[in-house]
Design an enzyme around this catalytic site. Sequence first.
Site, PDB file in Angstrom:
ATOM      1  N   ILE A 234       0.845  -1.188   0.000  1.00 18.55           N
ATOM      2  CA  ILE A 234       0.000   0.000   0.000  1.00 18.55           C
ATOM      3  C   ILE A 234       0.884   1.243   0.000  1.00 18.55           C
ATOM      4  CG2 ILE A 234      -1.708   1.315   1.320  1.00 18.55           C
ATOM      5  CD1 ILE A 234      -2.669  -1.388   2.477  1.00 18.55           C
ATOM      6  N   SER A 235       0.692   2.125  -0.972  1.00 17.02           N
ATOM      7  CA  SER A 235       1.413   3.393  -1.054  1.00 17.02           C
ATOM      8  C   SER A 235       2.929   3.144  -1.020  1.00 17.02           C
ATOM      9  CB  SER A 235       0.950   4.315   0.078  1.00 17.02           C
ATOM     10  OG  SER A 235       1.376   5.649  -0.140  1.00 17.02           O
ATOM     11  N   TRP A 236       3.657   3.662  -0.011  1.00 17.27           N
ATOM     12  CA  TRP A 236       5.099   3.407   0.090  1.00 17.27           C
ATOM     13  C   TRP A 236       5.363   1.906   0.127  1.00 17.27           C
ATOM     14  CZ3 TRP A 236       8.768   0.861   2.811  1.00 17.27           C
ATOM     15  CH2 TRP A 236      10.082   1.332   2.758  1.00 17.27           C
TER      16      TRP A 236
ATOM     17  N   THR B  67      -0.276   3.062  -5.271  1.00 14.31           N
ATOM     18  CA  THR B  67       1.174   3.160  -5.289  1.00 14.31           C
ATOM     19  C   THR B  67       1.684   3.561  -6.673  1.00 14.31           C
ATOM     20  OG1 THR B  67       3.181   2.052  -4.529  1.00 14.31           O
ATOM     21  CG2 THR B  67       1.645   0.734  -5.857  1.00 14.31           C
TER      22      THR B  67
END
Length: 265
Positions: free
Chosen positions: A101-103, A127
């Site tokens: 998720i994301s980073w 992401t």
Amino acid sequence: MSNTAQQSLIGVAGRRLNVARWNVGADAHRPLIMLNGIGLNLELLGPLARALPEREVICFDMPGIGASPDPIVPYTISCMALTTAALLDRLAIEQADVLGISWGGALAQQFAFQHRARTRKLVLAATTAGATMVPGNTSVLAHMLDPREYTVARTLRRNLASVYNGGGNARVSLNAVKAPSPLGFSYQLAAFTTWTSLPFLPLLSMPVLIMADEQDQLVPPANAHLLHNAIPDSKLEMFHGGGHLFMLSQRERFITKMRAFLDED
């Protein structure tokens, strides 16, 4: 199966990581390792883990985030991919599904590239391909470049509300969020700004599901389309009105889509 995570500090690859395991003993499916967003502690992902009682779910705090001690020296995304593999060794897990998720999606991509035999399926949510990303809202990104905005308690929740709820119609509870250390946040941010997955995306051969929200102000949906076009045979699922944390604000739909992908032959 208990809804409470088994949580402990585990020494791995020269680091001590706060690791949580939900549904230990659920062996009908491959374990799922969840990799979180920048500066976010693992407790925020508890609702996702509890919504998957049929499989073991593993999550850990990055160095200097949540209950993981500060890193001694800076690290890279590829270094943390090796650390993730070493953690799976410690837990006696040979192969897992991976959600980034994301980073954490950056780390998930790197892990899947470095450890292809250990990655059964890959899910990428909200992401990007790294430093080559299509930038989001400039005011939001400007705040992220100042660690003081995220490591001081009085500004943390204000900024998280704008960054992670931004663009969403439904609000996400951030009560479980803990402020990261200045060093932890800075090193995590630095690791991302020097990384890109573009050269190896065409080499990812495992099944890949990419999910994004059309109103994400931090990671615009163009990034999901870039990943989808670069990763052979990947699947793309678009959400609407969930914001950057659509996987929490629209949890039921997110879990339904991810479960169907993970369970299909």
